[in-house]
Design a protein around this motif. Sequence first.
Motif, PDB file in Angstrom:
ATOM      1  N   ASN A  33       3.352 -24.264  30.799  1.00 37.99           N
ATOM      2  CA  ASN A  33       3.113 -25.468  31.591  1.00 37.99           C
ATOM      3  C   ASN A  33       2.541 -26.557  30.673  1.00 37.99           C
ATOM      4  O   ASN A  33       1.437 -26.441  30.171  1.00 37.99           O
ATOM      5  CB  ASN A  33       2.149 -25.128  32.733  1.00 37.99           C
ATOM      6  N   LEU A  34       3.323 -27.608  30.439  1.00 34.31           N
ATOM      7  CA  LEU A  34       2.899 -28.674  29.525  1.00 34.31           C
ATOM      8  C   LEU A  34       2.084 -29.742  30.243  1.00 34.31           C
ATOM      9  O   LEU A  34       1.251 -30.410  29.639  1.00 34.31           O
ATOM     10  CB  LEU A  34       4.115 -29.337  28.866  1.00 34.31           C
ATOM     11  N   LEU A  35       2.352 -29.907  31.518  1.00 35.47           N
ATOM     12  CA  LEU A  35       1.635 -30.935  32.289  1.00 35.47           C
ATOM     13  C   LEU A  35       1.696 -30.607  33.774  1.00 35.47           C
ATOM     14  O   LEU A  35       2.739 -30.195  34.287  1.00 35.47           O
ATOM     15  CB  LEU A  35       2.272 -32.317  32.036  1.00 35.47           C
ATOM     16  N   ASP A  36       0.567 -30.813  34.438  1.00 37.38           N
ATOM     17  CA  ASP A  36       0.514 -30.652  35.890  1.00 37.38           C
ATOM     18  C   ASP A  36      -0.460 -31.717  36.387  1.00 37.38           C
ATOM     19  O   ASP A  36      -1.648 -31.684  36.058  1.00 37.38           O
ATOM     20  CB  ASP A  36       0.012 -29.237  36.233  1.00 37.38           C
ATOM     21  N   THR A  37       0.036 -32.678  37.120  1.00 35.59           N
ATOM     22  CA  THR A  37      -0.831 -33.760  37.564  1.00 35.59           C
ATOM     23  C   THR A  37      -0.426 -34.250  38.955  1.00 35.59           C
ATOM     24  O   THR A  37       0.684 -33.982  39.420  1.00 35.59           O
ATOM     25  CB  THR A  37      -0.816 -34.932  36.548  1.00 35.59           C
ATOM     26  N   GLU A  38      -1.364 -34.940  39.561  1.00 35.06           N
ATOM     27  CA  GLU A  38      -1.071 -35.542  40.877  1.00 35.06           C
ATOM     28  C   GLU A  38      -1.519 -36.996  40.834  1.00 35.06           C
ATOM     29  O   GLU A  38      -2.652 -37.277  40.434  1.00 35.06           O
ATOM     30  CB  GLU A  38      -1.803 -34.787  41.971  1.00 35.06           C
ATOM     31  N   ILE A  39      -0.617 -37.891  41.216  1.00 39.85           N
ATOM     32  CA  ILE A  39      -0.948 -39.323  41.149  1.00 39.85           C
ATOM     33  C   ILE A  39      -0.588 -40.048  42.447  1.00 39.85           C
ATOM     34  O   ILE A  39       0.239 -39.574  43.221  1.00 39.85           O
ATOM     35  CB  ILE A  39      -0.211 -40.043  39.983  1.00 39.85           C
ATOM     36  N   ILE A  40      -1.222 -41.200  42.609  1.00 44.88           N
ATOM     37  CA  ILE A  40      -0.803 -42.141  43.650  1.00 44.88           C
ATOM     38  C   ILE A  40      -0.332 -43.375  42.895  1.00 44.88           C
ATOM     39  O   ILE A  40      -1.067 -43.936  42.078  1.00 44.88           O
ATOM     40  CB  ILE A  40      -1.938 -42.469  44.637  1.00 44.88           C
ATOM     41  N   LEU A  41       0.913 -43.735  43.120  1.00 42.17           N
ATOM     42  CA  LEU A  41       1.545 -44.776  42.314  1.00 42.17           C
ATOM     43  C   LEU A  41       1.829 -46.047  43.131  1.00 42.17           C
ATOM     44  O   LEU A  41       2.706 -46.040  43.987  1.00 42.17           O
ATOM     45  CB  LEU A  41       2.858 -44.223  41.725  1.00 42.17           C
ATOM     46  N   PRO A  42       1.114 -47.144  42.868  1.00 41.71           N
ATOM     47  CA  PRO A  42       1.436 -48.397  43.574  1.00 41.71           C
ATOM     48  C   PRO A  42       2.750 -48.990  43.072  1.00 41.71           C
ATOM     49  O   PRO A  42       3.181 -48.675  41.951  1.00 41.71           O
ATOM     50  CB  PRO A  42       0.268 -49.323  43.221  1.00 41.71           C
ATOM     51  N   GLU A  43       3.322 -49.857  43.865  1.00 40.60           N
ATOM     52  CA  GLU A  43       4.642 -50.418  43.545  1.00 40.60           C
ATOM     53  C   GLU A  43       4.620 -51.251  42.266  1.00 40.60           C
ATOM     54  O   GLU A  43       5.592 -51.288  41.530  1.00 40.60           O
ATOM     55  CB  GLU A  43       5.136 -51.256  44.718  1.00 40.60           C
ATOM     56  N   LYS A  44       3.490 -51.918  42.005  1.00 40.43           N
ATOM     57  CA  LYS A  44       3.458 -52.852  40.871  1.00 40.43           C
ATOM     58  C   LYS A  44       3.324 -52.147  39.514  1.00 40.43           C
ATOM     59  O   LYS A  44       3.602 -52.730  38.480  1.00 40.43           O
ATOM     60  CB  LYS A  44       2.300 -53.840  41.052  1.00 40.43           C
ATOM     61  N   ASN A  45       2.865 -50.885  39.542  1.00 38.41           N
ATOM     62  CA  ASN A  45       2.560 -50.211  38.270  1.00 38.41           C
ATOM     63  C   ASN A  45       3.682 -49.336  37.751  1.00 38.41           C
ATOM     64  O   ASN A  45       4.535 -48.880  38.500  1.00 38.41           O
ATOM     65  CB  ASN A  45       1.309 -49.343  38.418  1.00 38.41           C
ATOM     66  N   ILE A  46       3.595 -49.100  36.449  1.00 39.30           N
ATOM     67  CA  ILE A  46       4.450 -48.091  35.830  1.00 39.30           C
ATOM     68  C   ILE A  46       3.486 -47.070  35.214  1.00 39.30           C
ATOM     69  O   ILE A  46       2.568 -47.440  34.482  1.00 39.30           O
ATOM     70  CB  ILE A  46       5.418 -48.714  34.814  1.00 39.30           C
ATOM     71  N   ALA A  47       3.674 -45.834  35.581  1.00 40.10           N
ATOM     72  CA  ALA A  47       2.773 -44.785  35.077  1.00 40.10           C
ATOM     73  C   ALA A  47       3.479 -44.007  33.983  1.00 40.10           C
ATOM     74  O   ALA A  47       4.619 -43.575  34.163  1.00 40.10           O
ATOM     75  CB  ALA A  47       2.389 -43.850  36.208  1.00 40.10           C
ATOM     76  N   VAL A  48       2.797 -43.865  32.847  1.00 41.07           N
ATOM     77  CA  VAL A  48       3.381 -43.111  31.729  1.00 41.07           C
ATOM     78  C   VAL A  48       2.434 -41.959  31.393  1.00 41.07           C
ATOM     79  O   VAL A  48       1.247 -42.181  31.169  1.00 41.07           O
ATOM     80  CB  VAL A  48       3.576 -44.007  30.483  1.00 41.07           C
ATOM     81  N   HIS A 105       8.234 -45.362  37.800  1.00 41.96           N
ATOM     82  CA  HIS A 105       7.889 -46.562  38.562  1.00 41.96           C
ATOM     83  C   HIS A 105       8.780 -46.688  39.783  1.00 41.96           C
ATOM     84  O   HIS A 105       9.905 -46.201  39.813  1.00 41.96           O
ATOM     85  CB  HIS A 105       7.903 -47.818  37.687  1.00 41.96           C
ATOM     86  N   ILE A 106       8.208 -47.319  40.782  1.00 40.59           N
ATOM     87  CA  ILE A 106       8.918 -47.452  42.055  1.00 40.59           C
ATOM     88  C   ILE A 106       9.913 -48.599  41.929  1.00 40.59           C
ATOM     89  O   ILE A 106       9.544 -49.720  41.590  1.00 40.59           O
ATOM     90  CB  ILE A 106       7.918 -47.661  43.206  1.00 40.59           C
ATOM     91  N   THR A 107      11.181 -48.288  42.185  1.00 37.01           N
ATOM     92  CA  THR A 107      12.202 -49.338  42.100  1.00 37.01           C
ATOM     93  C   THR A 107      12.458 -49.966  43.470  1.00 37.01           C
ATOM     94  O   THR A 107      13.042 -51.026  43.571  1.00 37.01           O
ATOM     95  CB  THR A 107      13.519 -48.788  41.536  1.00 37.01           C
ATOM     96  N   GLY A 108      12.005 -49.307  44.514  1.00 40.40           N
ATOM     97  CA  GLY A 108      12.185 -49.905  45.832  1.00 40.40           C
ATOM     98  C   GLY A 108      11.694 -49.031  46.953  1.00 40.40           C
ATOM     99  O   GLY A 108      11.782 -47.814  46.901  1.00 40.40           O
ATOM    100  N   THR A 109      11.135 -49.713  47.949  1.00 37.42           N
ATOM    101  CA  THR A 109      10.809 -49.048  49.200  1.00 37.42           C
ATOM    102  C   THR A 109      11.789 -49.622  50.194  1.00 37.42           C
ATOM    103  O   THR A 109      11.755 -50.806  50.486  1.00 37.42           O
ATOM    104  CB  THR A 109       9.373 -49.371  49.652  1.00 37.42           C
ATOM    105  N   VAL A 110      12.691 -48.813  50.647  1.00 35.68           N
ATOM    106  CA  VAL A 110      13.752 -49.319  51.514  1.00 35.68           C
ATOM    107  C   VAL A 110      13.449 -48.961  52.950  1.00 35.68           C
ATOM    108  O   VAL A 110      13.280 -47.790  53.274  1.00 35.68           O
ATOM    109  CB  VAL A 110      15.114 -48.719  51.111  1.00 35.68           C
ATOM    110  N   VAL A 111      13.347 -49.969  53.793  1.00 32.77           N
ATOM    111  CA  VAL A 111      13.159 -49.715  55.217  1.00 32.77           C
ATOM    112  C   VAL A 111      14.527 -49.855  55.856  1.00 32.77           C
ATOM    113  O   VAL A 111      15.076 -50.944  55.942  1.00 32.77           O
ATOM    114  CB  VAL A 111      12.160 -50.686  55.860  1.00 32.77           C
TER     115      VAL A 111
END
Lengths: 154, 295
Positions: free
Chosen positions: B141-156, B172-178
Amino acid sequence: MFRCKAINFLFSILPLKYWQDLLIRRHIQKCPSCQKKLARIDEVKPFLIGENKVGSLEGLWHGIKAEISQGKRKEQRSLLLRLRWAFGTASFLIALAAGIWFYRNPTLVKTPLKENLVERFQINYVRIENKPARAFLFQPHDSEMIVVWAEKNI
Amino acid sequence: MNKKALLLGTILLIGFSFIPLHADVALDIKMRLFVGVREGMAEPLQFVTSSYLQPTVIASIKSKFELTEEQKQIKKIFNLKEVSLITEADLRWKDKDSDKIFHIFQLDSKEYLLLITPSSPVRKRQFRIKVFEQSEKGKTNLLDTEIILPEKNIAVFGFEDVQGKPYFLSFHITGTVVGGVVGGVLGGVVSKEYDEFAKGAVKAEGEIKPPKLIKAVSPVYPEEARKAKVKGVVILSARTDEQGNVEAVRVLKGVDPLLDQAAIDAIKQWKYEPFIKDGKPHKVVFTVTIAFKVK
């Protein structure tokens, strides 16, 4: 008997009057129990009145005209009443449907989309090889990028 | 008659209210995986075989975060000689589905598994990300994480493999489609073409691993493209026959017609291990990423 009632109900809910008439006529022609209920011509004859039995025709058309206009007024009143009933029933049904819909989708009522969004980046934990790991955070200037470097705890 | 019509109306209305009428919320995420090269380290491989990617989404979503910008920032922060894209995927979840998404890729005779699980409902934007390395020695297991990602951010997320090679996984979030579908018509057209391409073949997706590459021919850098300093990463869909020979290739994301063609010409000469399912060899579709670099 029950079958005839069911068929009549299904015919009556058809939206086209032309088809209702045609289907009912065709059903009566084929259904012996419905045919039994129909009166024979000789049974109907006494109810028919010939022109010679009417007597003086003077004032007949005025009477018919008055009868028709009274009928029209009654019809208008009953139409208005029916419209009120239809409107009331439709409103009730819409409220009922909306109630059922919201009951089935409680999250839509309690948590609208915008309110539910988290506007902040958050890391709950970082693990490597199933053990808690060290995490270093970087955020470059003028960028929305958040970089997390994860490495094993020594 | 009126009573009957009202009765029918009631039945229909109640019936319709049981059909889910609410607009679905879908979440689209772009995931990219990079490998870093430190001073003195060997150059990474030019090509990577990975899980099958849905072409409709790839074709229709344009990322607001440029690939080169991501590479530039990672390179700068970690003082790396080079940062190369290994694979990228567009992931989509509907509001109430919280299925795991698997993405498997093969690099340097090792297999890596990415596992992304959103919390339900996905509008919470909470994800569990796990990365495993599978080698002959076992699974790490190289990585195990839990995140909350807002639309404006890019997480690396940066981490190392067993040999200490740095990897960077970006989201990163490319879209929230309703309701509706992003790029509906375009997606539909592309989808039909690729459905034909994948017809009769097993898709290497989910837990189905892409086949192992046993013979590769390096792509020839077209001289014209080299002179013009055209570089980039070509992502392609490949289909092998029952013997493991590449029988068809489609470009999912191209760079330049010359580079795209060079990539296609190379892949068509590759050979993979035959894909065996239920004791029988099958055709299989998967993704190949080829990087063209100007030295």
